[in-house]
Design a protein around this motif. Structure first.
Motif, PDB file in Angstrom:
ATOM      1  N   GLN A   2       3.577   1.786  -1.013  1.00  0.00           N
ATOM      2  CA  GLN A   2       4.384   1.500  -2.378  1.00  0.00           C
ATOM      3  C   GLN A   2       3.593   2.128  -3.547  1.00  0.00           C
ATOM      4  O   GLN A   2       3.365   3.406  -4.437  1.00  0.00           O
ATOM      5  CB  GLN A   2       5.090   0.172  -2.930  1.00  0.00           C
ATOM      6  CG  GLN A   2       5.844   0.028  -2.240  1.00  0.00           C
ATOM      7  CD  GLN A   2       6.444  -2.260  -2.725  1.00  0.00           C
ATOM      8  OE1 GLN A   2       5.869  -2.391  -3.838  1.00  0.00           O
ATOM      9  NE2 GLN A   2       7.206  -2.671  -1.989  1.00  0.00           N
ATOM     10  N   THR A   3       2.281   2.074  -3.263  1.00  0.00           N
ATOM     11  CA  THR A   3       1.073   2.044  -4.576  1.00  0.00           C
ATOM     12  C   THR A   3       1.284   4.024  -3.788  1.00  0.00           C
ATOM     13  O   THR A   3       1.392   4.737  -4.792  1.00  0.00           O
ATOM     14  CB  THR A   3       0.348   1.638  -4.399  1.00  0.00           C
ATOM     15  OG1 THR A   3       0.196   0.491  -4.967  1.00  0.00           O
ATOM     16  CG2 THR A   3      -1.151   2.114  -4.885  1.00  0.00           C
ATOM     17  N   ILE A   4       1.203   4.521  -2.627  1.00  0.00           N
ATOM     18  CA  ILE A   4       1.640   5.270  -2.833  1.00  0.00           C
ATOM     19  C   ILE A   4       1.810   6.508  -2.732  1.00  0.00           C
ATOM     20  O   ILE A   4       2.512   7.582  -3.551  1.00  0.00           O
ATOM     21  CB  ILE A   4       0.647   6.033  -0.956  1.00  0.00           C
ATOM     22  CG1 ILE A   4      -0.498   5.229  -0.600  1.00  0.00           C
ATOM     23  CG2 ILE A   4       0.815   7.643  -0.404  1.00  0.00           C
ATOM     24  CD1 ILE A   4      -1.541   5.226   0.896  1.00  0.00           C
TER      25      ILE A   4
ATOM     26  N   CYS B 110      12.176   8.571  -7.603  1.00  0.00           N
ATOM     27  CA  CYS B 110      11.922  10.151  -6.459  1.00  0.00           C
ATOM     28  C   CYS B 110      13.497  10.791  -6.531  1.00  0.00           C
ATOM     29  O   CYS B 110      14.219   9.648  -6.718  1.00  0.00           O
ATOM     30  CB  CYS B 110      12.144   8.829  -5.135  1.00  0.00           C
ATOM     31  SG  CYS B 110      12.381  10.020  -3.599  1.00  0.00           S
TER      32      CYS B 110
ATOM     33  N   ARG C 166       4.478   5.434  -5.523  1.00  0.00           N
ATOM     34  CA  ARG C 166       4.827   6.090  -7.046  1.00  0.00           C
ATOM     35  C   ARG C 166       3.507   6.955  -7.413  1.00  0.00           C
ATOM     36  O   ARG C 166       3.844   7.494  -8.221  1.00  0.00           O
ATOM     37  CB  ARG C 166       4.279   4.645  -7.562  1.00  0.00           C
ATOM     38  CG  ARG C 166       4.419   4.431  -8.738  1.00  0.00           C
ATOM     39  CD  ARG C 166       3.727   2.991  -9.530  1.00  0.00           C
ATOM     40  NE  ARG C 166       4.659   1.904  -9.207  1.00  0.00           N
ATOM     41  CZ  ARG C 166       4.792   0.763  -8.290  1.00  0.00           C
ATOM     42  NH1 ARG C 166       3.325   1.551  -7.430  1.00  0.00           N
ATOM     43  NH2 ARG C 166       4.800  -0.130  -7.851  1.00  0.00           N
ATOM     44  N   SER C 167       2.566   6.702  -6.750  1.00  0.00           N
ATOM     45  CA  SER C 167       1.044   7.517  -7.286  1.00  0.00           C
ATOM     46  C   SER C 167       1.760   9.111  -7.705  1.00  0.00           C
ATOM     47  O   SER C 167       1.542  10.248  -8.329  1.00  0.00           O
ATOM     48  CB  SER C 167       0.103   7.519  -6.859  1.00  0.00           C
ATOM     49  OG  SER C 167      -0.065   7.977  -5.551  1.00  0.00           O
ATOM     50  N   THR C 168       2.668   9.544  -5.926  1.00  0.00           N
ATOM     51  CA  THR C 168       3.159  10.934  -5.517  1.00  0.00           C
ATOM     52  C   THR C 168       4.113  10.914  -5.993  1.00  0.00           C
ATOM     53  O   THR C 168       4.131  12.728  -6.591  1.00  0.00           O
ATOM     54  CB  THR C 168       3.311  10.992  -3.829  1.00  0.00           C
ATOM     55  OG1 THR C 168       2.575  10.343  -3.009  1.00  0.00           O
ATOM     56  CG2 THR C 168       3.991  12.184  -3.379  1.00  0.00           C
TER      57      THR C 168
ATOM     58  N   GLU D  91       4.720  10.233  -9.281  1.00  0.00           N
ATOM     59  CA  GLU D  91       3.832  10.165 -10.308  1.00  0.00           C
ATOM     60  C   GLU D  91       3.668  11.557 -10.645  1.00  0.00           C
ATOM     61  O   GLU D  91       3.635  12.807 -11.738  1.00  0.00           O
ATOM     62  CB  GLU D  91       3.348   9.494 -11.087  1.00  0.00           C
ATOM     63  CG  GLU D  91       4.552   7.810 -11.323  1.00  0.00           C
ATOM     64  CD  GLU D  91       3.021   7.226 -11.197  1.00  0.00           C
ATOM     65  OE1 GLU D  91       1.832   7.497 -11.920  1.00  0.00           O
ATOM     66  OE2 GLU D  91       3.538   6.010 -11.988  1.00  0.00           O
ATOM     67  N   MET D  92       2.370  12.484  -9.596  1.00  0.00           N
ATOM     68  CA  MET D  92       2.181  13.802  -9.603  1.00  0.00           C
ATOM     69  C   MET D  92       3.338  15.302  -9.653  1.00  0.00           C
ATOM     70  O   MET D  92       3.060  15.648 -10.447  1.00  0.00           O
ATOM     71  CB  MET D  92       0.859  13.249  -8.200  1.00  0.00           C
ATOM     72  CG  MET D  92      -0.286  14.816  -8.273  1.00  0.00           C
ATOM     73  SD  MET D  92       0.829  16.513  -7.268  1.00  0.00           S
ATOM     74  CE  MET D  92       0.383  14.866  -5.886  1.00  0.00           C
TER      75      MET D  92
ATOM     76  N   LEU E 108      11.775   4.192  -8.597  1.00  0.00           N
ATOM     77  CA  LEU E 108      10.000   4.610  -8.796  1.00  0.00           C
ATOM     78  C   LEU E 108      10.433   6.029  -9.470  1.00  0.00           C
ATOM     79  O   LEU E 108       9.720   6.924  -9.768  1.00  0.00           O
ATOM     80  CB  LEU E 108       9.760   4.948  -7.564  1.00  0.00           C
ATOM     81  CG  LEU E 108       9.196   2.908  -7.120  1.00  0.00           C
ATOM     82  CD1 LEU E 108       7.683   3.712  -5.547  1.00  0.00           C
ATOM     83  CD2 LEU E 108       8.012   2.571  -7.588  1.00  0.00           C
TER      84      LEU E 108
ATOM     85  N   ASN F 182       4.311  15.221 -12.611  1.00  0.00           N
ATOM     86  CA  ASN F 182       3.420  15.576 -13.908  1.00  0.00           C
ATOM     87  C   ASN F 182       3.856  17.389 -13.303  1.00  0.00           C
ATOM     88  O   ASN F 182       3.009  17.978 -14.893  1.00  0.00           O
ATOM     89  CB  ASN F 182       2.417  14.778 -13.400  1.00  0.00           C
ATOM     90  CG  ASN F 182       2.210  13.625 -14.516  1.00  0.00           C
ATOM     91  OD1 ASN F 182       2.769  13.551 -15.122  1.00  0.00           O
ATOM     92  ND2 ASN F 182       1.784  12.688 -13.618  1.00  0.00           N
TER      93      ASN F 182
ATOM     94  N   GLU G 244       0.670  -1.337  -0.118  1.00  0.00           N
ATOM     95  CA  GLU G 244       0.104  -0.071  -0.012  1.00  0.00           C
ATOM     96  C   GLU G 244       0.613   1.536  -0.006  1.00  0.00           C
ATOM     97  O   GLU G 244       0.676   2.231  -1.093  1.00  0.00           O
ATOM     98  CB  GLU G 244      -0.770  -0.033   1.701  1.00  0.00           C
ATOM     99  CG  GLU G 244      -1.834  -1.388   1.648  1.00  0.00           C
ATOM    100  CD  GLU G 244      -1.558  -2.146   2.093  1.00  0.00           C
ATOM    101  OE1 GLU G 244      -0.331  -2.277   1.785  1.00  0.00           O
ATOM    102  OE2 GLU G 244      -2.627  -3.196   2.126  1.00  0.00           O
TER     103      GLU G 244
END
Length: 795
Positions: free
Chosen positions: A709-711, A745, A713-715, A717-718, A743, A721, A707
């Motif tokens: 890792q998902t948070i 970072c 990764r999305s942070t 990428e966001m 990832l 962007n 969980e």
């Protein structure tokens, strides 16, 4: 001569002798009374003299206190700027209408004075010694033979750096002021060591004053020997001699005088009037005296005794009149009526002193009395302390009248609460206390109370639903005194408010923690001055190059008695107590100075500092940082700023404005602890920021928690962007570091790289540091310009 005549003559002789004796005694008593009243007038005049001296002394003290609190004056004293000191003393002395001003150093050497040469010794050593012992000195001093009322007070910044004093000349204006207040003649006379008059100030003609001093020479000699005040009497004047100062060099006295002719003039005519009155009274006294005394005194004595009983608190139901005089009966009835009025007024005052004026609920005094009663009975009970949530916002939004209406409505509901609630109290503001006749408050009872109080309140066709936060204490489990129980209920309530709970019960140890927090808040003020604070620095590493990119500055506090204090604890207390600005100012100055030292050693480093919620809305912050950078010769890329989500969200508009001004200085700004606050992407996009720091709670177990890792990764990428760099803090192992690098970072920070270190150890660590080798998302390792600027030593 007949017996009847002789008896009549004897009776008349007795009456005449008694009347003559009475007249002589009356005249003597009248004369003595006049002299006594004269003495009283002189004593009153002496008290007026002392009170006027006290008032002028207090005025002097206030004026000197204003001067000692003046920052510019203290700076001038500290730098011994003689010109500024003379100017400040002269200006302040003129405003205070002082006749003399003196400034000395700690050793009593004159630094500046209106009457004395610079560098000389303190002209008033006795007053200076008194001031050193007690912290300040007020008294009469002699300078050039003239008496002054003088005040000497310390100058602190914050330590003692000098002594400053002001004085008024006790002159003719002073004596005329006392004469205007009392109607008495007063003279101020000062003798030198040889016994000669060195100064004379009088409210009347000086020739008359000199003659009077000549007449009272013996009394003044006694005053000089005894060094105290006394009254003297001669054929012409009644005098009060008060010693103002007596030492080996000078003696100064205040002579207050009252003419005997003025005192006894009215009584000279009384002698003849008394003879006529005695003659007339002889005809009436024998016939009326005994009857009148008995008929009048008896009911008055009864009334006096009744008044005495009433004064002692006893209730009197009936007063015997015992006389046909209507006024006596009226007086008795008036006394009984007054007794009832006093009882009503006492009852009203007692009620008002123990009840809140707005809600009519019992107040703190009543609560203390009731709790003491329950404790004395050793009867278990519970106290629930409620705070109305957002009550201040309610007042600010709708006005105080509506807030008062809400309080009154809640008070009525409290008064109607059923058992086991015994009583409700309003302590202050929006805090209410309920006394419950149970050893604890179970969930059912608590829910019933809250539901009863939380019913909507109709206000101007609108419904307001109050909500509450509460703290609970129990007797005897949580204390055995009313003050302790109320304090611990406040601690429990504060705990609930700070942790955003609706209800909290006091836990053993919270009181000690509360006292610890009070100590830390108090000692924070001196931590900066005492050198108890220091900065630690933790490196951030670029994942592409493996080099050190930047350091984060972390404040540390070693308390003299408590030892190491965690930063989360004292920084939170500083924010709550309003001392965070002091810490921020010290940190900014300290870090900039440290960067300057490193730069002088050949290290061009970059350091990020943390800003609090109050800092980020401070409109003067940008200007202050700009000044520090210029002062220490630093470039904007050497200083970066970190601010938490929660700090920005407290006042988004003000924080945004401050961050824009900081961004205009070319400073890099990062949002710290990202993911723990309540900011939205829209708000993040509005802010002039360069970096996002992922909170360590998502990073510390990154290698084992999918969980997280998902948070993360999305942070990442966001953030990319949005054109932002990403920093991960809390990197504890290589696995997490490699995963973050893969990832994408940008920067890593954590104990795996290095623990926070003091500034003096940083350069050695940096010299021995080996760049990290991490698998990157982009395998082409391009060394960024910021790396070359911030982490390499300049040649």
């Amino acid at each position: 001569m007949r017996f009847r005549t002789r008896l009549t003559l004897v009776l008349l002789t007795v009456v005449i002798v008694s009347q003559l004796a009475t007249g002589v005694a009356f005249l003597r008593a009248t004369q003595n009374d006049a002299l006594a009243k004269g003495s009283q007038r002189l004593e009153v005049g002496a008290r007026v003299l002392n009170q006027l001296l006290d008032i002028r002394g207090e005025q002097l003290r206030n004026n000197v206190s204003i001067l000692t609190d003046d920052f510019g004056f203290k700076s001038a004293v500290a730098t011994q700027d003689t010109a500024t000191l003379n100017s400040v003393l002269a200006n302040h002395g003129d405003r205070a209408q002082a006749d003399m001003v003196v400034l000395s150093d700690l050793g009593g050497n004159v630094m500046a004075s209106s009457h004395h040469e610079q560098g000389g010794s303190m002209p008033f050593p006795e007053l200076f010694e008194t001031a050193q012992q007690s912290g300040s000195g007020v008294g009469v001093v002699i300078d050039s033979g003239q008496p002054y009322e003088f005040v000497l007070m310390p100058v602190r910044a914050p330590n003692l750096i000098g002594w400053v004093g002001m004085g008024f000349l006790i002159d003719t204006t002073f004596t005329q002021e006392i004469n205007a207040l009392t109607g008495l003649d007063i003279s101020i006379v000062t003798y030198d060591a040889s016994g000669e008059v060195s100064y004379l100030a009088s409210s009347h003609q000086e020739q008359l004053a000199m003659r009077l001093m000549s007449d009272h020479g013996d009394s003044l000699t006694e005053g000089r020997n005894a060094s105290r005040s006394h009254i003297s009497d001669d054929d012409d004047y009644l005098s009060y001699i008060s010693t103002l100062l007596a030492n080996e060099q000078h003696q100064s006295f205040a002579i207050i005088q009252l003419s005997r002719d003025e005192l006894l003039g009215a009584y000279s005519q009384l002698q003849w009037q008394l003879v006529i009155i005695v003659g007339l009274m002889l005809l009436l006294t024998l016939a009326i005296a005994m009857w009148s005394a008995r008929s009048i005194s008896k009911p008055l004595v009864a009334i006096a005794r009744a008044a005495q009983r009433i004064g002692q608190g006893e209730r009197v139901e009936h007063i015997p009149e015992g006389s046909s005089i209507a006024e006596t009966g009226l007086l008795a009835r008036t006394l009984l009526s007054m007794q009832q009025d006093i009882a009503k007024r006492e009852s009203t005052l007692r009620h008002q002193s123990r009840h809140d004026l707005l809600t009519d609920l019992p107040n703190r005094i009543s609560a203390l009395e009731d709790l003491q009663h329950y404790i004395r009975l050793n009867k278990p009970f519970t106290l629930l302390r409620f705070a109305i949530n957002d009550f201040r916002s309610l007042n600010d939004t709708f006005g105080y009248a509506l807030g008062d209406y809400v309080l009154v409505t809640l008070a009525k509901r409290i008064q109607q609460l059923p058992a086991p609630t015994v009583k409700g109290y309003r302590l202050d503001g929006a805090e209410l206390v309920l006394l419950i006749n149970h050893s604890t408050c179970d969930d059912a009872t608590f829910e019933q109370l809250v539901n009863s109080l939380s019913q909507p309140i109709s206000v101007e066709k609108s419904l307001i639903t109050p909500s509450f936060t509460s703290g609970e204490v129990n007797f005897p489990a949580h204390g055995n005194t009313p003050q302790l129980l109320l304090r611990r209920s406040d601690i429990a309530l504060d705990h609930a408010l700070r942790h955003k709970k609706s209800h909290a019960r006091y836990i053993d140890g919270q009181d000690e923690q509360h006292l610890r927090q009070l100590m830390l808040i108090r000692d924070l003020q001196g931590a900066v001055d005492n050198g108890e604070l220091w900065m630690a620095y933790q490196p951030k590493v670029d994942t592409q190059t493996g080099n050190v990119f930047q350091f984060e500055a972390l404040m540390r506090w070693r308390h003299p008695t408590l030892g190491f204090v965690p930063p989360d604890e004292f920084i939170d207390l500083a924010e709550r107590s309003g001392s965070i600005g002091l810490l921020t100012g010290w940190m900014l100055a300290h870090v900039c100075n440290q960067l300057r030292l490193w730069k002088s050693e050949g290290y061009q480093l970059s350091v990020a500092i943390n800003l609090s919620a109050s800092d980020v809305i401070n409109p003067a912050l940008a200007q202050r940082i700009h000044h520090l950078l210029s002062q220490h010769g630093l470039t904007p890329d050497q200083l970066a700023l970190e601010v938490t989500e929660s700090a920005v969200m407290q006042d988004v508009d003000a924080a945004t404005q401050t961050l824009i001004e900081l961004n205009q200085l070319a400073l890099k700004i990062a949002v710290d602890d990202y993911g723990t606050g309540y900011s939205s992407l829209a708000q993040i996009k509005r802010l002039p920021i360069d970096e996002l720091k992922i909170d360590k709670s998502f990073v510390m177990k990154l290698d084992s928690q999918e969980e997280d890792q998902t948070i993360v990764r999305s942070t990442i990428e966001m953030g990319h962007n949005l054109g932002l760099k990403i920093v991960a803090e809390g990197v504890e192992n290589r696995a997490s570091a490699e995963l973050l690098s893969q990832l994408g970072c940008d920067y890593l920070q954590g104990y795996w790289i290095a623990k926070p270190m003091p500034g003096e150890a940083l350069t050695d660590w940096l010299d021995s540091f080996t760049p990290l080798e991490l698998p990157c998302k982009d395998l082409s390792k391009k060394e960024s310009p910021s790396i070359r600027k911030s982490a390499q030593r300049t040649p």
